[in-house]
Design a protein around this motif. Sequence first.
Motif, PDB file in Angstrom:
ATOM      1  N   ALA A  15      61.118  67.508  62.514  1.00  0.00           N
ATOM      2  CA  ALA A  15      61.080  68.735  61.202  1.00  0.00           C
ATOM      3  C   ALA A  15      62.192  68.612  60.410  1.00  0.00           C
ATOM      4  O   ALA A  15      61.600  69.305  59.206  1.00  0.00           O
ATOM      5  CB  ALA A  15      62.612  70.266  62.386  1.00  0.00           C
ATOM      6  N   ALA A  16      61.860  67.611  60.847  1.00  0.00           N
ATOM      7  CA  ALA A  16      62.967  67.119  59.543  1.00  0.00           C
ATOM      8  C   ALA A  16      62.134  66.101  58.403  1.00  0.00           C
ATOM      9  O   ALA A  16      62.143  67.009  57.287  1.00  0.00           O
ATOM     10  CB  ALA A  16      64.326  66.385  59.388  1.00  0.00           C
ATOM     11  N   LYS A  17      61.237  65.640  58.923  1.00  0.00           N
ATOM     12  CA  LYS A  17      60.291  64.917  58.002  1.00  0.00           C
ATOM     13  C   LYS A  17      59.075  65.397  57.472  1.00  0.00           C
ATOM     14  O   LYS A  17      59.291  66.123  55.773  1.00  0.00           O
ATOM     15  CB  LYS A  17      59.302  64.022  58.984  1.00  0.00           C
ATOM     16  N   SER A  18      59.007  67.038  58.572  1.00  0.00           N
ATOM     17  CA  SER A  18      58.322  67.674  58.380  1.00  0.00           C
ATOM     18  C   SER A  18      58.434  69.038  56.711  1.00  0.00           C
ATOM     19  O   SER A  18      57.251  68.896  55.895  1.00  0.00           O
ATOM     20  CB  SER A  18      57.636  68.920  59.163  1.00  0.00           C
ATOM     21  N   ARG A  19      59.843  69.052  56.366  1.00  0.00           N
ATOM     22  CA  ARG A  19      60.283  69.673  55.979  1.00  0.00           C
ATOM     23  C   ARG A  19      60.199  68.682  54.673  1.00  0.00           C
ATOM     24  O   ARG A  19      59.718  68.892  53.326  1.00  0.00           O
ATOM     25  CB  ARG A  19      61.956  69.803  55.950  1.00  0.00           C
ATOM     26  N   ASP A  20      60.557  67.573  54.800  1.00  0.00           N
ATOM     27  CA  ASP A  20      60.549  67.046  53.323  1.00  0.00           C
ATOM     28  C   ASP A  20      59.386  66.483  52.963  1.00  0.00           C
ATOM     29  O   ASP A  20      58.955  66.652  51.778  1.00  0.00           O
ATOM     30  CB  ASP A  20      61.284  65.231  53.499  1.00  0.00           C
ATOM     31  N   MET A  25      55.025  68.380  48.808  1.00  0.00           N
ATOM     32  CA  MET A  25      54.113  68.746  48.661  1.00  0.00           C
ATOM     33  C   MET A  25      53.911  70.275  47.927  1.00  0.00           C
ATOM     34  O   MET A  25      52.766  70.447  46.392  1.00  0.00           O
ATOM     35  CB  MET A  25      53.296  68.833  49.763  1.00  0.00           C
ATOM     36  N   PHE A  26      55.112  71.146  47.212  1.00  0.00           N
ATOM     37  CA  PHE A  26      55.203  71.409  46.450  1.00  0.00           C
ATOM     38  C   PHE A  26      55.853  70.632  45.282  1.00  0.00           C
ATOM     39  O   PHE A  26      54.743  71.513  44.152  1.00  0.00           O
ATOM     40  CB  PHE A  26      56.638  72.598  47.396  1.00  0.00           C
ATOM     41  N   PRO A  40      45.819  62.827  42.997  1.00  0.00           N
ATOM     42  CA  PRO A  40      45.613  63.715  43.786  1.00  0.00           C
ATOM     43  C   PRO A  40      45.826  63.554  44.665  1.00  0.00           C
ATOM     44  O   PRO A  40      45.278  64.251  45.834  1.00  0.00           O
ATOM     45  CB  PRO A  40      43.822  63.758  43.125  1.00  0.00           C
ATOM     46  N   ALA A  41      45.175  62.781  45.094  1.00  0.00           N
ATOM     47  CA  ALA A  41      44.832  62.161  47.088  1.00  0.00           C
ATOM     48  C   ALA A  41      45.538  62.409  47.646  1.00  0.00           C
ATOM     49  O   ALA A  41      45.878  62.430  49.328  1.00  0.00           O
ATOM     50  CB  ALA A  41      44.465  60.927  46.957  1.00  0.00           C
ATOM     51  N   ARG A  42      46.885  61.843  46.808  1.00  0.00           N
ATOM     52  CA  ARG A  42      47.977  62.155  47.812  1.00  0.00           C
ATOM     53  C   ARG A  42      48.831  63.865  48.614  1.00  0.00           C
ATOM     54  O   ARG A  42      49.525  63.842  49.467  1.00  0.00           O
ATOM     55  CB  ARG A  42      49.639  61.925  47.586  1.00  0.00           C
ATOM     56  N   LEU A  43      48.301  64.842  47.901  1.00  0.00           N
ATOM     57  CA  LEU A  43      48.043  65.857  48.355  1.00  0.00           C
ATOM     58  C   LEU A  43      47.439  66.064  49.801  1.00  0.00           C
ATOM     59  O   LEU A  43      48.038  66.526  50.477  1.00  0.00           O
ATOM     60  CB  LEU A  43      47.360  66.979  47.708  1.00  0.00           C
ATOM     61  N   ILE A  50      51.667  66.638  57.369  1.00  0.00           N
ATOM     62  CA  ILE A  50      52.040  67.337  57.883  1.00  0.00           C
ATOM     63  C   ILE A  50      51.266  68.406  59.737  1.00  0.00           C
ATOM     64  O   ILE A  50      52.281  68.392  60.381  1.00  0.00           O
ATOM     65  CB  ILE A  50      52.327  68.273  57.154  1.00  0.00           C
ATOM     66  N   ALA A  51      50.319  67.968  59.647  1.00  0.00           N
ATOM     67  CA  ALA A  51      49.649  68.467  60.087  1.00  0.00           C
ATOM     68  C   ALA A  51      49.955  67.655  61.720  1.00  0.00           C
ATOM     69  O   ALA A  51      49.920  68.232  62.778  1.00  0.00           O
ATOM     70  CB  ALA A  51      48.059  68.428  60.387  1.00  0.00           C
ATOM     71  N   ARG A  52      50.100  66.332  61.318  1.00  0.00           N
ATOM     72  CA  ARG A  52      50.089  65.516  62.106  1.00  0.00           C
ATOM     73  C   ARG A  52      51.789  65.532  62.669  1.00  0.00           C
ATOM     74  O   ARG A  52      52.081  66.090  64.292  1.00  0.00           O
ATOM     75  CB  ARG A  52      50.203  63.760  62.228  1.00  0.00           C
ATOM     76  N   LEU A  53      52.906  66.194  62.018  1.00  0.00           N
ATOM     77  CA  LEU A  53      54.061  66.412  62.827  1.00  0.00           C
ATOM     78  C   LEU A  53      54.286  67.168  63.088  1.00  0.00           C
ATOM     79  O   LEU A  53      54.937  68.040  64.723  1.00  0.00           O
ATOM     80  CB  LEU A  53      54.538  66.770  61.385  1.00  0.00           C
ATOM     81  N   GLU A  54      52.548  68.785  62.707  1.00  0.00           N
ATOM     82  CA  GLU A  54      53.566  69.998  63.512  1.00  0.00           C
ATOM     83  C   GLU A  54      52.796  70.111  65.030  1.00  0.00           C
ATOM     84  O   GLU A  54      52.928  70.091  66.151  1.00  0.00           O
ATOM     85  CB  GLU A  54      52.341  71.078  62.636  1.00  0.00           C
ATOM     86  N   THR A  55      51.902  69.145  65.088  1.00  0.00           N
ATOM     87  CA  THR A  55      51.008  68.519  66.119  1.00  0.00           C
ATOM     88  C   THR A  55      51.937  68.131  67.658  1.00  0.00           C
ATOM     89  O   THR A  55      52.432  68.796  68.702  1.00  0.00           O
ATOM     90  CB  THR A  55      50.128  67.403  66.356  1.00  0.00           C
ATOM     91  N   ARG A  56      52.616  66.700  66.768  1.00  0.00           N
ATOM     92  CA  ARG A  56      53.725  66.318  67.608  1.00  0.00           C
ATOM     93  C   ARG A  56      55.083  67.441  67.854  1.00  0.00           C
ATOM     94  O   ARG A  56      55.205  67.753  69.221  1.00  0.00           O
ATOM     95  CB  ARG A  56      54.836  65.529  66.775  1.00  0.00           C
ATOM     96  N   ALA A  57      55.348  68.159  67.123  1.00  0.00           N
ATOM     97  CA  ALA A  57      55.994  69.073  67.382  1.00  0.00           C
ATOM     98  C   ALA A  57      55.998  70.208  68.222  1.00  0.00           C
ATOM     99  O   ALA A  57      57.008  71.155  69.569  1.00  0.00           O
ATOM    100  CB  ALA A  57      56.719  69.736  65.777  1.00  0.00           C
TER     101      ALA A  57
END
Length: 74
Positions: A15-20, A25-26, A40-43, A50-57
């Motif tokens: 959750a902390a990594k996702s928030r960072d 991204m913002f 631009p590829a960094r976006l 973020i999707a990987r982190l949310e999947t793991r969460a």
Amino acid sequence: MKFSEIKDMTQVEAAAKSRDLRQEMFNLRLQQASATLEKPARLRTLRRDIARLETRASQLRNPRRKRLNLIEYG
């Protein structure tokens, strides 16, 4: 960031990594709007991380569902 790196994270760490990453991204989106974005590829990579982190969460929140998916899909 590879999923193997995320696999060993706890729910709090993920959750902390996702928030960072969301904050980064913002900031990149602000740079994109002002035409100062250098990579631009960094976006795209951030969005996928973020999707990987949310999947793991999600897997950590619902361990039974993860086990069922492994049984169904092999």
